[in-house]
Design an enzyme around this catalytic site. Structure first.
Site, PDB file in Angstrom:
ATOM      1  N   ILE A  63      16.336  22.328 -18.743  1.00 56.63           N
ATOM      2  CA  ILE A  63      15.620  23.348 -19.525  1.00 56.63           C
ATOM      3  C   ILE A  63      15.809  24.735 -18.893  1.00 56.63           C
ATOM      4  O   ILE A  63      15.981  25.728 -19.588  1.00 56.63           O
ATOM      5  CB  ILE A  63      14.123  22.973 -19.659  1.00 56.63           C
ATOM      6  CG1 ILE A  63      13.986  21.752 -20.587  1.00 56.63           C
ATOM      7  CG2 ILE A  63      13.281  24.149 -20.184  1.00 56.63           C
ATOM      8  CD1 ILE A  63      12.598  21.157 -20.667  1.00 56.63           C
TER       9      ILE A  63
ATOM     10  N   GLU B  13      10.949   2.835   0.849  1.00 54.78           N
ATOM     11  CA  GLU B  13       9.845   1.858   0.720  1.00 54.78           C
ATOM     12  C   GLU B  13      10.165   0.810  -0.344  1.00 54.78           C
ATOM     13  O   GLU B  13       9.313   0.331  -1.074  1.00 54.78           O
ATOM     14  CB  GLU B  13       8.504   2.560   0.511  1.00 54.78           C
ATOM     15  CG  GLU B  13       8.183   3.420   1.734  1.00 54.78           C
ATOM     16  CD  GLU B  13       6.728   3.773   1.934  1.00 54.78           C
ATOM     17  OE1 GLU B  13       5.865   3.094   1.377  1.00 54.78           O
ATOM     18  OE2 GLU B  13       6.476   4.732   2.694  1.00 54.78           O
TER      19      GLU B  13
ATOM     20  N   GLY C 228       0.840  -1.213   0.000  1.00 56.45           N
ATOM     21  CA  GLY C 228       0.000   0.000   0.000  1.00 56.45           C
ATOM     22  C   GLY C 228       0.863   1.248   0.000  1.00 56.45           C
ATOM     23  O   GLY C 228       0.596   2.204  -0.740  1.00 56.45           O
TER      24      GLY C 228
END
Ligand code: COS
Length: 379
Positions: free
Chosen positions: A337, A363, A241
């Protein structure tokens, strides 16, 4: 298949978008420079009723689906990676894990308070010697009557110095490998539980990351989460999750960088015309936009899988792998950029570049995501 938010989902995401535009993004640089967590914004999210979003209403949440919750994480990620991270950990790694594996008593004691934002959650799995090899952890939990006595050290714990409720894993049976690990709910201030120094990090500097020390810390046996020996599996399930949240955070960071690069390319004049009129820049912008969209689709696909109630390890791993890679590539191009200005703090893309890097690491590193994906392919 539907590739748009429903009206109900949009109604919940929109106030966060506005909050991010008006309050979170304008202060993100300042919090990063001060190395300070945006507490007032966390409190505001609590007041707005977002800290328990996908949790059932009976436990203080709002009972939304995970697609909506992930939509909120993406918006927060666009404004402040630090806020998005704490939000995703609080909900996915802590509240949902207690809800899924906790006893009725534990759920009643912790989940509504977390959902209302009266308490903040943190998740303590990693140790100095156990990162990717999470099962190699050394923190010990020895049963002693009605208590478990914890001894050991955790590291890289997000919100360590801020949280009130910690899910802590520790070894209860050293002979059983990953099946000898258990998980405990540990409250701040328990004697023998000390929050250590904060880490000095490359990015995500508005997020507080600490060591935790356990020295003969007596945790009541009733705070064992699930069964003894189930801690590793619970942590892995929680991380499935959690990884969708990191993917959404990464998409948010990448979107912020793309927006800044687009805006700059339209305004900046070189050789007598806007940067955006040069094909080299147009191709970079096109690649950035396509990559962000691809990462978004995988992320929402994983969130939809979570809502289907089936195991979604592979979908979460794919989303995190692609979204974190995208965040790093897109922020790098945004700095390019903006050129020299992109390297300067006032233009914000350097912060996004620094923040993006950790999404490939925490994670579960990108390599771990590939292990999870490959295991699911070869099963
Ligand atoms: N959901 C439920 N159970 C799971 C699971 C999941 N997502 N993943 C693994 N398990 C179970 C397995 O089924 C296995 O159960 P049995 O013992 O009953 O067979 C057990 O957990 C061990 O699984 P496995 O053998 O795959 O574990 P490994 O030690 O080989 O670990 C990796 C595999 C590397 C993928 C795992 O350790 C990992 O994800 N590491 C990274 C940890 C991480 O993300 N750290 C960041 C911390 S938060 S910042």
């Amino acid at each position: 298949m539907n590739f748009r938010f429903t009206e109900a989902q949009q109604e919940i995401i929109d106030p966060v978008r506005k909050f991010v535009d008006e309050e979170v993004w304008p202060r993100a640089r300042e919090y990063d420079l001060r190395g300070e967590f945006p507490w007032p914004q966390w409190k505001r999210l609590a007041e707005m009723g977002y800290l328990g979003l996908p949790l059932p209403e009976e436990h203080g949440g709002r009972g939304t689906d995970h697609v909506t919750y992930i939509g909120v994480v993406e918006e927060l990620g666009r404004g402040s990676a630090a806020l998005a991270l704490s939000y995703a950990i609080h909900i996915a790694l802590v509240s949902e894990t207690i809800l899924r594996f906790g006893s009725e008593e534990q759920i009643g004691r912790y989940v509504p308070a977390l959902a209302r934002g009266e308490k903040m959650g943190a998740f303590a799995l990693t140790e100095p010697g156990a990162g990717t090899d999470a099962a190699a952890q050394k923190t010990r939990a020895l049963r002693d009557g009605d208590y478990y006595v914890l001894n050991g050290e955790k590291c890289f714990i997000t919100g360590g110095a801020l949280a009130d409720v910690f899910i802590v894993t520790a070894v209860t049976d050293p002979s059983a490998g990953s099946r000898g690990i258990s998980a405990f709910i540990v409250e701040k201030g328990l004697p023998g539980f000390e929050v250590g120094e904060a880490f000095n990090k490359m990015g995500l500097r508005a997020s507080v990351t600490n060591r935790l020390y356990f020295k003969d810390c007596r945790v009541p046996a009733e705070n064992l989460l699930g069964q003894e020996g189930q801690g590793f599996k619970m942590a892995m399930a929680a991380l499935d999750g959690g990884r969708i949240g990191i993917a959404a955070q990464a998409v948010g960071i990448a979107r912020a960088a793309l927006d800044l690069a687009l805006d700059y390319a339209k305004r900046r004049q070189q050789f007598g015309k806007p940067l955006a009129s040069f094909q080299a820049i147009q191709w970079m912008l096109a690649e950035m936009a396509a990559a962000v969209e691809a990462a978004r689709l995988l992320t929402y696909r994983a969130a939809a899988a979570a809502d289907e109630g089936v195991r979604f390890s592979r979908e979460a791993a794919m989303a995190k792998l692609v979204a974190s890679d995208t965040a790093v590539a897109v922020t790098r191009k945004a700095v390019q950029i903006l050129g020299g200005y992109g390297y300067m703090v006032e233009y914000d893309v350097e912060r996004l570049y620094r923040d993006a890097k950790i999404t490939e690491i925490y994670e579960g590193t990108s390599e771990v995501q590939k292990m999870v994906i490959a295991a699911s392919l070869l099963r």
